[in-house]
Design a protein around this motif. Structure first.
Motif, PDB file in Angstrom:
ATOM      1  N   LYS A   1      11.402  -4.651   1.965  1.00 53.24           N
ATOM      2  CA  LYS A   1      11.781  -5.049   3.325  1.00 53.24           C
ATOM      3  C   LYS A   1      12.017  -3.820   4.204  1.00 53.24           C
ATOM      4  CE  LYS A   1      14.354  -8.808   4.581  1.00 53.24           C
ATOM      5  NZ  LYS A   1      15.525  -9.668   4.520  1.00 53.24           N
ATOM      6  N   ARG A   2      12.630  -2.787   3.635  1.00 51.28           N
ATOM      7  CA  ARG A   2      12.927  -1.562   4.383  1.00 51.28           C
ATOM      8  C   ARG A   2      11.669  -0.720   4.534  1.00 51.28           C
ATOM      9  NH1 ARG A   2      17.236   1.851   1.501  1.00 51.28           N
ATOM     10  NH2 ARG A   2      15.546   2.176   0.066  1.00 51.28           N
ATOM     11  N   GLY A   3      10.797  -0.784   3.564  1.00 46.59           N
ATOM     12  CA  GLY A   3       9.590   0.031   3.546  1.00 46.59           C
ATOM     13  C   GLY A   3       9.734   1.174   2.565  1.00 46.59           C
ATOM     14  N   VAL A   4       8.722   1.356   1.752  1.00 46.58           N
ATOM     15  CA  VAL A   4       8.761   2.382   0.715  1.00 46.58           C
ATOM     16  C   VAL A   4       8.910   3.773   1.321  1.00 46.58           C
ATOM     17  CG1 VAL A   4       7.509   3.416  -1.215  1.00 46.58           C
ATOM     18  CG2 VAL A   4       7.446   0.954  -0.882  1.00 46.58           C
TER      19      VAL A   4
ATOM     20  N   PRO B   1       0.802  -1.223   0.000  1.00 45.79           N
ATOM     21  CA  PRO B   1       0.000   0.000   0.000  1.00 45.79           C
ATOM     22  C   PRO B   1       0.839   1.278   0.000  1.00 45.79           C
ATOM     23  CG  PRO B   1      -0.081  -1.037   2.148  1.00 45.79           C
ATOM     24  CD  PRO B   1       0.632  -1.990   1.231  1.00 45.79           C
ATOM     25  N   GLN B   2       2.044   1.231   0.551  1.00 48.07           N
ATOM     26  CA  GLN B   2       2.899   2.423   0.537  1.00 48.07           C
ATOM     27  C   GLN B   2       3.291   2.763  -0.904  1.00 48.07           C
ATOM     28  OE1 GLN B   2       6.200   1.982   3.253  1.00 48.07           O
ATOM     29  NE2 GLN B   2       4.866   1.934   5.029  1.00 48.07           N
ATOM     30  N   LEU B   3       3.623   1.754  -1.673  1.00 45.54           N
ATOM     31  CA  LEU B   3       3.977   1.989  -3.070  1.00 45.54           C
ATOM     32  C   LEU B   3       2.738   2.364  -3.876  1.00 45.54           C
ATOM     33  CD1 LEU B   3       6.098   1.975  -5.294  1.00 45.54           C
ATOM     34  CD2 LEU B   3       5.684  -0.482  -5.570  1.00 45.54           C
ATOM     35  N   LYS B   4       1.629   1.685  -3.634  1.00 43.37           N
ATOM     36  CA  LYS B   4       0.393   1.943  -4.392  1.00 43.37           C
ATOM     37  C   LYS B   4      -0.097   3.384  -4.219  1.00 43.37           C
ATOM     38  CE  LYS B   4      -0.393  -2.344  -5.838  1.00 43.37           C
ATOM     39  NZ  LYS B   4      -0.687  -2.774  -7.165  1.00 43.37           N
TER      40      LYS B   4
ATOM     41  N   TYR C   1      12.501   5.001  -7.202  1.00 41.79           N
ATOM     42  CA  TYR C   1      13.269   3.985  -7.924  1.00 41.79           C
ATOM     43  C   TYR C   1      14.128   3.174  -6.957  1.00 41.79           C
ATOM     44  CZ  TYR C   1      16.466   1.792 -11.161  1.00 41.79           C
ATOM     45  OH  TYR C   1      17.203   0.878 -11.839  1.00 41.79           O
ATOM     46  N   GLY C   2      14.082   1.868  -7.104  1.00 42.63           N
ATOM     47  CA  GLY C   2      14.935   0.991  -6.319  1.00 42.63           C
ATOM     48  C   GLY C   2      14.516   0.823  -4.878  1.00 42.63           C
ATOM     49  N   HIS C   3      13.243   1.101  -4.563  1.00 39.19           N
ATOM     50  CA  HIS C   3      12.802   0.934  -3.170  1.00 39.19           C
ATOM     51  C   HIS C   3      12.928  -0.527  -2.757  1.00 39.19           C
ATOM     52  CE1 HIS C   3       9.114  -0.696  -4.865  1.00 39.19           C
ATOM     53  NE2 HIS C   3       8.862  -1.169  -3.667  1.00 39.19           N
ATOM     54  N   LYS C   4      13.077  -0.728  -1.502  1.00 43.53           N
ATOM     55  CA  LYS C   4      13.194  -2.075  -0.936  1.00 43.53           C
ATOM     56  C   LYS C   4      11.966  -2.341  -0.063  1.00 43.53           C
ATOM     57  CE  LYS C   4      17.632  -2.780  -2.120  1.00 43.53           C
ATOM     58  NZ  LYS C   4      17.745  -2.236  -3.411  1.00 43.53           N
TER      59      LYS C   4
ATOM     60  N   CYS D   1       6.715  15.580  -9.989  1.00 41.53           N
ATOM     61  CA  CYS D   1       6.345  14.194 -10.294  1.00 41.53           C
ATOM     62  C   CYS D   1       7.569  13.416 -10.768  1.00 41.53           C
ATOM     63  CB  CYS D   1       5.268  14.148 -11.381  1.00 41.53           C
ATOM     64  SG  CYS D   1       3.637  14.642 -10.838  1.00 41.53           S
ATOM     65  N   LYS D   2       8.357  14.035 -11.612  1.00 41.87           N
ATOM     66  CA  LYS D   2       9.574  13.393 -12.122  1.00 41.87           C
ATOM     67  C   LYS D   2      10.513  13.054 -10.965  1.00 41.87           C
ATOM     68  CE  LYS D   2      13.448  14.347 -15.215  1.00 41.87           C
ATOM     69  NZ  LYS D   2      14.014  15.343 -16.142  1.00 41.87           N
ATOM     70  N   ASP D   3      10.668  13.995 -10.039  1.00 42.03           N
ATOM     71  CA  ASP D   3      11.525  13.768  -8.876  1.00 42.03           C
ATOM     72  C   ASP D   3      10.991  12.622  -8.016  1.00 42.03           C
ATOM     73  OD1 ASP D   3      13.159  15.974  -9.547  1.00 42.03           O
ATOM     74  OD2 ASP D   3      11.919  17.341  -8.351  1.00 42.03           O
TER      75      ASP D   3
END
Length: 92
Positions: free
Chosen positions: A75-78, A17-20, A70-73, A62-64
């Motif tokens: 396991k660490r949390g978005v 849900p954090q990424l969504k 990019y490259g979120h983990k 938005c671009k930033d």
């Protein structure tokens, strides 16, 4: 016009849900739409206000934001990864 959305694909389908929420925020911003997010008391989104405020305070576009995600983990949390990337961006 504004629209309401929520944790699509984050139940039995196992989405993050954090990424969504951040992907939906990107899409809403890119289409110049106001989004009302309904987290339905999902504990995984307790840090959402802090993440949103950090993005606003950084002045990220938005671009930033896309690059910051990019490259979120998972396991660490978005949100933790996003906040770490924002710190690096604003320190530069």
């Amino acid at each position: 016009p504004p629209f309401a959305t929520g944790n699509w694909g984050c139940g039995i389908l196992g989405g993050d849900p954090q990424l969504k929420v951040l992907i939906q925020w990107l899409a809403a911003s890119a289409s110049d739409r106001e989004m009302h997010y309904c987290p339905f008391e999902d504990e995984r989104l307790v840090e959402l206000p802090e993440a949103i405020q950090a993005v606003w305070d950084s002045g990220a576009t938005c671009k930033d934001l896309y690059k910051l995600l990019y490259g979120h983990k998972k396991k660490r949390g978005v949100f933790k990864g996003l906040l770490k990337n924002i710190e690096a961006l604003t320190a530069a």
